[in-house]
Design an enzyme around this catalytic site. Sequence first.
Site, PDB file in Angstrom:
ATOM      1  N   GLU A 156       0.834  -1.200   0.000  1.00 43.31           N
ATOM      2  CA  GLU A 156       0.000   0.000   0.000  1.00 43.31           C
ATOM      3  C   GLU A 156       0.874   1.256   0.000  1.00 43.31           C
ATOM      4  OE1 GLU A 156      -3.362   0.529   0.205  1.00 43.31           O
ATOM      5  OE2 GLU A 156      -4.167  -1.488   0.612  1.00 43.31           O
ATOM      6  N   ASP A 204      -6.943   1.752  -7.923  1.00 46.00           N
ATOM      7  CA  ASP A 204      -5.608   2.014  -7.405  1.00 46.00           C
ATOM      8  C   ASP A 204      -4.549   1.099  -8.043  1.00 46.00           C
ATOM      9  OD1 ASP A 204      -7.279   0.221  -5.821  1.00 46.00           O
ATOM     10  OD2 ASP A 204      -5.640   0.034  -4.402  1.00 46.00           O
TER      11      ASP A 204
END
Length: 288
Positions: A156, A204
């Site tokens: 992430e 994303d």
Amino acid sequence: MLKHICSYGYMVLMLFFLSACASKKKFAETNKIYEKQVEQLAEVIKQPLPTPQHMASAGLPSPGVEGQRKDFEWVGTVNFNMRKPNFVILHHTAQDSIQQTLRTFTLERTQVSAHYIIDKEGKVYQLLNDYLRAWHAGNGRWGSVTDMNSASIGVEMDNNGVEPYTEPQINNLLVLLDTLKANYKIPSENFIGHGDIAPGRKVDPGINFPWKRLAEKGFGLWYDDVLQAPPTTFNPLDGLRILGYDTRNASAAILAFKRHFIPEETTEEWTPFALSVLYNLYIKKTTL
């Protein structure tokens, strides 16, 4: 003057030390829970036979009083090791700060996690052993792999999905990816984004992510500077499927492909350039 400089340096070191201690204290409870869950998993691995509950659900007779079926014998092989990840899935956190993300990933009710988070200053947080299964990919698929959580490492990036990525973030991401690639022999083409494996549901790490820069370092595919038009018989959906995209929602798959490779194109319509890029990547994938 020197006295003031030394005093200032001492203060900076103390603040850093206190900050680190506060961070450790803040997550001390969740760290204990992590350790307990790892111990519980270790106990499961030690069990040689399926549990009665699992056998019953499979329609098998329950073990006898000694806990062993007479027609079932455990013979431990000596040829095994840990399962290893074969993909790296890149995400952005879509949250306002690294502290918010750390909290999200340490709350049981959120049911989400990742192996690593990289904040805007480039600090790398590891949340889970690489061999354990994080809950980061969700209902995603790539090629024939339908359980991406079991096959991948989740990384992430501390980013709200709109802002640009920072140099320290990308520099340390490249270091991390190099380590993961070397440790687990992950193929270059298996560094992909959350939006790639979940078209229509996720976007994303977003249009600002420097995929070309990563590919130049060996993490992910990229197209050549010189392109050729595909033959008239080339089916673009077949090309997307060969790359790994789930094309059950064709429009979503096209947009996911463009977001990764041609972010300036925001429609699902095929342009000559987009087809040439896809064909170039299709050739690369089929000749690996």
